[in-house]
Motif scaffolding. Structure first.
Motif, PDB file in Angstrom:
ATOM      1  N   LEU A  79      17.623  30.434   5.841  1.00 34.74           N
ATOM      2  CA  LEU A  79      18.415  31.483   4.551  1.00 34.74           C
ATOM      3  C   LEU A  79      19.367  30.885   4.767  1.00 34.74           C
ATOM      4  N   ASN A  80      20.520  30.574   4.608  1.00 35.62           N
ATOM      5  CA  ASN A  80      21.685  29.592   4.639  1.00 35.62           C
ATOM      6  C   ASN A  80      21.954  28.272   4.105  1.00 35.62           C
ATOM      7  N   ASN A  81      20.435  27.556   4.802  1.00 37.58           N
ATOM      8  CA  ASN A  81      20.695  26.362   4.485  1.00 37.58           C
ATOM      9  C   ASN A  81      19.073  25.530   4.552  1.00 37.58           C
ATOM     10  N   PRO A  82      18.489  25.883   3.506  1.00 35.74           N
ATOM     11  CA  PRO A  82      17.033  25.397   3.199  1.00 35.74           C
ATOM     12  C   PRO A  82      16.657  23.929   3.645  1.00 35.74           C
ATOM     13  N   GLU A  83      17.716  22.889   3.890  1.00 34.88           N
ATOM     14  CA  GLU A  83      17.783  21.389   3.842  1.00 34.88           C
ATOM     15  C   GLU A  83      17.069  20.913   5.123  1.00 34.88           C
ATOM     16  N   LEU A  84      17.490  22.236   6.312  1.00 34.42           N
ATOM     17  CA  LEU A  84      16.958  22.188   7.573  1.00 34.42           C
ATOM     18  C   LEU A  84      15.522  22.004   7.571  1.00 34.42           C
ATOM     19  N   VAL A  85      14.612  22.696   6.385  1.00 33.50           N
ATOM     20  CA  VAL A  85      13.240  22.510   6.273  1.00 33.50           C
ATOM     21  C   VAL A  85      12.499  21.929   4.909  1.00 33.50           C
ATOM     22  N   ASN A  86      13.512  21.566   3.371  1.00 30.66           N
ATOM     23  CA  ASN A  86      12.869  20.962   2.554  1.00 30.66           C
ATOM     24  C   ASN A  86      12.553  19.921   2.309  1.00 30.66           C
ATOM     25  N   LYS A  87      12.779  18.672   3.913  1.00 30.95           N
ATOM     26  CA  LYS A  87      12.058  17.589   3.273  1.00 30.95           C
ATOM     27  C   LYS A  87      10.764  17.776   3.799  1.00 30.95           C
ATOM     28  N   GLY A  88      10.064  18.825   4.485  1.00 31.37           N
ATOM     29  CA  GLY A  88       8.440  18.640   4.968  1.00 31.37           C
ATOM     30  C   GLY A  88       8.551  18.415   6.775  1.00 31.37           C
ATOM     31  N   LYS A  89      10.040  19.036   7.008  1.00 32.01           N
ATOM     32  CA  LYS A  89      10.156  18.964   8.314  1.00 32.01           C
ATOM     33  C   LYS A  89      11.031  19.561   8.912  1.00 32.01           C
ATOM     34  N   LEU A  90      11.153  20.082  10.373  1.00 35.02           N
ATOM     35  CA  LEU A  90      12.448  20.642  11.160  1.00 35.02           C
ATOM     36  C   LEU A  90      13.358  19.323  11.268  1.00 35.02           C
ATOM     37  N   ASN A 170      17.371  40.142   1.535  1.00 36.77           N
ATOM     38  CA  ASN A 170      17.429  40.851   0.169  1.00 36.77           C
ATOM     39  C   ASN A 170      18.626  40.247  -0.653  1.00 36.77           C
ATOM     40  N   LYS A 171      19.885  40.137   0.098  1.00 42.82           N
ATOM     41  CA  LYS A 171      21.105  40.134  -1.299  1.00 42.82           C
ATOM     42  C   LYS A 171      21.196  39.284  -1.541  1.00 42.82           C
ATOM     43  N   LYS A 172      20.884  38.031  -1.012  1.00 43.88           N
ATOM     44  CA  LYS A 172      20.687  36.778  -1.850  1.00 43.88           C
ATOM     45  C   LYS A 172      19.256  35.878  -2.429  1.00 43.88           C
ATOM     46  N   GLY A 173      18.521  36.185  -1.962  1.00 39.16           N
ATOM     47  CA  GLY A 173      17.007  35.442  -2.213  1.00 39.16           C
ATOM     48  C   GLY A 173      16.755  34.210  -1.066  1.00 39.16           C
ATOM     49  N   TRP A 174      16.297  33.655  -2.087  1.00 39.53           N
ATOM     50  CA  TRP A 174      16.332  32.040  -1.042  1.00 39.53           C
ATOM     51  C   TRP A 174      15.840  31.116  -2.146  1.00 39.53           C
ATOM     52  N   GLU A 175      16.664  29.815  -2.141  1.00 36.86           N
ATOM     53  CA  GLU A 175      16.313  29.018  -3.297  1.00 36.86           C
ATOM     54  C   GLU A 175      15.833  28.354  -1.968  1.00 36.86           C
ATOM     55  N   SER A 176      14.807  27.328  -2.078  1.00 38.39           N
ATOM     56  CA  SER A 176      14.207  26.278  -1.278  1.00 38.39           C
ATOM     57  C   SER A 176      15.164  24.571  -1.331  1.00 38.39           C
ATOM     58  N   GLY A 177      15.398  24.437  -2.741  1.00 41.21           N
ATOM     59  CA  GLY A 177      16.459  23.731  -2.961  1.00 41.21           C
ATOM     60  C   GLY A 177      15.269  22.395  -3.861  1.00 41.21           C
ATOM     61  N   LEU A 178      14.227  23.445  -4.055  1.00 38.88           N
ATOM     62  CA  LEU A 178      13.224  21.894  -4.590  1.00 38.88           C
ATOM     63  C   LEU A 178      12.880  22.875  -5.928  1.00 38.88           C
ATOM     64  N   ASN A 179      12.510  21.870  -7.150  1.00 33.85           N
ATOM     65  CA  ASN A 179      12.658  23.089  -8.606  1.00 33.85           C
ATOM     66  C   ASN A 179      10.928  23.633  -8.314  1.00 33.85           C
ATOM     67  N   ASP A 180      10.315  25.029  -7.761  1.00 33.24           N
ATOM     68  CA  ASP A 180       9.346  25.520  -7.859  1.00 33.24           C
ATOM     69  C   ASP A 180       9.022  27.129  -7.330  1.00 33.24           C
ATOM     70  N   SER A 181       9.206  27.848  -8.478  1.00 32.80           N
ATOM     71  CA  SER A 181       8.686  28.823  -8.143  1.00 32.80           C
ATOM     72  C   SER A 181       8.232  29.343  -6.724  1.00 32.80           C
ATOM     73  N   ASP A 182       7.024  28.499  -6.445  1.00 30.98           N
ATOM     74  CA  ASP A 182       6.032  29.715  -5.418  1.00 30.98           C
ATOM     75  C   ASP A 182       7.601  29.417  -4.100  1.00 30.98           C
ATOM     76  N   LEU A 183       8.161  28.385  -4.116  1.00 29.76           N
ATOM     77  CA  LEU A 183       8.755  28.419  -3.206  1.00 29.76           C
ATOM     78  C   LEU A 183      10.379  29.157  -3.247  1.00 29.76           C
ATOM     79  N   ARG A 184      11.010  30.029  -4.105  1.00 33.99           N
ATOM     80  CA  ARG A 184      11.831  30.712  -3.968  1.00 33.99           C
ATOM     81  C   ARG A 184      11.659  32.362  -3.708  1.00 33.99           C
TER      82      ARG A 184
END
Length: 197
Positions: A79-90, A170-184
């Motif tokens: 939640l705090n850092n989507p870069e932990l997963v948004n490259k396609g791996k942990l 709930n407060k912040k939501g989540w932005e995956s860091g990628l421009n994709d509404s399915d991942l937000r």
């Protein structure tokens, strides 16, 4: 973006870490309710010939407790850092079973009793709770013995991490860091209602 990568990121969202933790916790609670159903009587030959009565479900309970807390802590980290997963791996920061390390990553400060318990869970998770022996001779062999005190410490940690993740998500939501509404997830879009029945 490949479908595999998108699928990975989708299932790496805070909501899925949260859901996995809730499912595992249900099993913890059910196992704890029936902990007196069966026991082992075990003699420890290497220390002092002491015989211990150990609930049969101790091993499974410890393992599930560890994975439950781990899912919540990893969900908070993602939640705090989507870069932990948004490259396609942990990423390596969350590629661990060490609950105290994950707590520190999320700036939680468990008290000494909670830290010690999380340390026990982390060791059990990678050795004794899965196998009858540790990964090597340096890991102390301690068969899990679930107690009421353990359950209370676990429940306090579970409640704290769960409430934090639900509130912040709930407060912040989540932005995956990628421009994709399915991942937000938009702020306020995630809702969690606890069934108190």
């Amino acid at each position: 973006m490949s479908n595999k990568k998108k699928r990975f990121i989708y299932y790496s969202s805070p909501e899925h870490w949260f859901q996995a933790a809730l499912e595992l916790n249900e099993a913890v609670e059910e196992l704890y309710l029936i902990k007196e159903k069966a026991h082992f009587y075990q003699t420890f030959h290497f220390e002092n010939q002491k015989t211990v009565k150990r609930p049969v479900l101790s091993r499974a309970t410890y393992l599930l407790m560890s994975y439950t807390l781990e899912n919540l802590l990893k969900g908070i980290a993602v939640l705090n850092n989507p870069e932990l997963v948004n490259k396609g791996k942990l990423q390596k920061e969350i590629k661990t079973h060490d609950l105290n390390q994950l707590s520190k990553l999320n700036r939680f400060r468990p008290n000494n009793e909670q830290k010690e318990f999380q340390s026990v869970l982390s060791i059990q998770c990678v050795s004794n709770a899965r196998y009858p022996v540790g990964l090597n001779e340096q890991i102390a062999l301690t068969d899990p013995l679930i107690t009421e005190k353990d359950y209370l410490i676990y429940n306090n940690l579970f409640t704290k991490y769960k409430q934090h993740l639900a509130k912040e998500f709930n407060k912040k939501g989540w932005e995956s860091g990628l421009n994709d509404s399915d991942l937000r997830t938009e702020p306020g879009e995630f809702k969690f209602y606890e069934n108190k029945n």
